[in-house]
Design an enzyme around this catalytic site. Structure first.
Site: not given
Ligand code: CAA
Length: 283
Positions: A119, A140, A152, A190
């Site tokens: 990242s 990424h 990415e 990022n």
């Molecule tokens: N693994 C697999 N599936 C997952 C999961 C995980 N860890 N967490 C949630 N899910 C799935 C759930 O099973 C659910 O599936 P269905 O639609 O089939 O039921 C779906 O995702 C939605 O989950 P929830 O209903 O439990 O919760 P939610 O709607 O709040 O979604 C989330 C959870 C997907 C994490 C959402 O909150 C989200 O998109 N958050 C932002 C995440 C984000 O910004 N990620 C980028 C981070 S930056 C990065 O990764 C780069 C870096 O280098 C730092």
């Protein structure tokens, strides 16, 4: 070279997610980590997610078992000798990643692309550790990998057009949408996301708002799926700090200085969900 066997270095939160989407696309996956317990933990995570998908009627029990059957656990880097493409998703630590790339360069077949899920570390610097800089690239993935649609794709200065094309198409095969980012600190995702999270930590540090109010503002006011402090806990506060340091070192611009409160949390071992405590408590 046709890609049939896909190597993943690291079975942690990124590595097991990448292994899952690769196996779901039909590839045979070798999921490698340094200890058996890490690989077992990665496999258990994938199994749990797939079991939930079966419960929801999104896949059959047979599909689940077939997918799991395509993931071969490994604790020896030598197993990567049979891989046609490798993604490294080990810990975000430069000397460790350099050693992995040096080793992979000696083990993997000539022409095999070695991608990194870093990242924050420059792709060109990783490529310089190997004798195949034209086959080194950044892929990424976002966390949680099975859910997030973006990859990415980051060519370094020496990456060949062919490597870029194969990696781009592989991201599509995994059901993801690729976006090209060039090799500058933080790439695109990022460079934009982490200063926003860091500013949220400054808001907490300066007492502008409570953690709940800061997150509520961004969730309900901007329609973000989760607030920046909760997201920092998901990403890992050590990773957030490492990315801010990379931006700060890379640009020498004070706008990227990490918030002292973020550093304090990391020093205390409050790294977010993975340690049970970050801005929020998970115990
Ligand atoms: N693994 C697999 N599936 C997952 C999961 C995980 N860890 N967490 C949630 N899910 C799935 C759930 O099973 C659910 O599936 P269905 O639609 O089939 O039921 C779906 O995702 C939605 O989950 P929830 O209903 O439990 O919760 P939610 O709607 O709040 O979604 C989330 C959870 C997907 C994490 C959402 O909150 C989200 O998109 N958050 C932002 C995440 C984000 O910004 N990620 C980028 C981070 S930056 C990065 O990764 C780069 C870096 O280098 C730092």
């Amino acid at each position: 070279m046709e890609i049939k066997t896909f190597g993943v270095i690291g079975a942690g939160q990124m590595g097991n997610g990448i292994s899952q989407v690769a196996a779901a696309s039909g590839l045979n996956v070798i999921m490698n980590d340094i200890k058996t317990e890490f690989v077992e933990h990665g496999l258990a995570t994938i199994t749990k997610i797939l079991a939930r998908n079966v419960e929801k009627g999104k896949m059959t029990e047979d599909d689940k078992n077939a997918l799991l059957g395509r993931i071969k656990p490994s604790t020896s880097l030598q197993d990567m000798a049979s891989a046609d493409f490798v993604v490294e998703a080990a810990t975000e630590n430069e000397p460790i990643k350099y050693q992995i790339f040096k080793d992979l360069d000696g083990i993997c077949k000539a022409g095999v692309i070695l991608a990194t899920n870093t990242s924050s570390i420059p792709i060109g610097r990783i490529a310089a550790q190997t004798g195949r800089p034209q086959q080194i690239i950044g892929m990424h993935f976002m966390n949680p990998v099975p859910v997030m649609r973006l990859v990415e794709v980051i060519p370094g200065i020496a990456t060949s057009d062919e490597t870029f094309k194969i990696s781009w198409e592989l991201a599509q095969k995994f059901g993801k949408t690729p976006a090209r980012a060039n090799d500058y600190p933080g790439f695109i995702a990022n460079r934009i996301l982490l200063p926003m999270i860091n500013e949220a930590v400054y808001c907490l540090y300066h007492g502008v708002g409570s953690r709940e109010d800061i997150d509520t503002v961004m969730k309900l006011g901007m329609n973000h799926p989760m607030g920046p402090l909760a997201l920092a806990d998901l990403i890992g506060l050590d990773t957030c700090l490492a990315i801010m340091e990379t931006l700060y070192d890379g640009f020498k611009d004070s706008k990227y200085r990490p918030c002292p409160l973020l550093r304090k949390y990391v020093e205390a071992g409050w790294l977010g969900r993975k340690t049970g405590k970050g801005f929020y408590d998970y115990n």
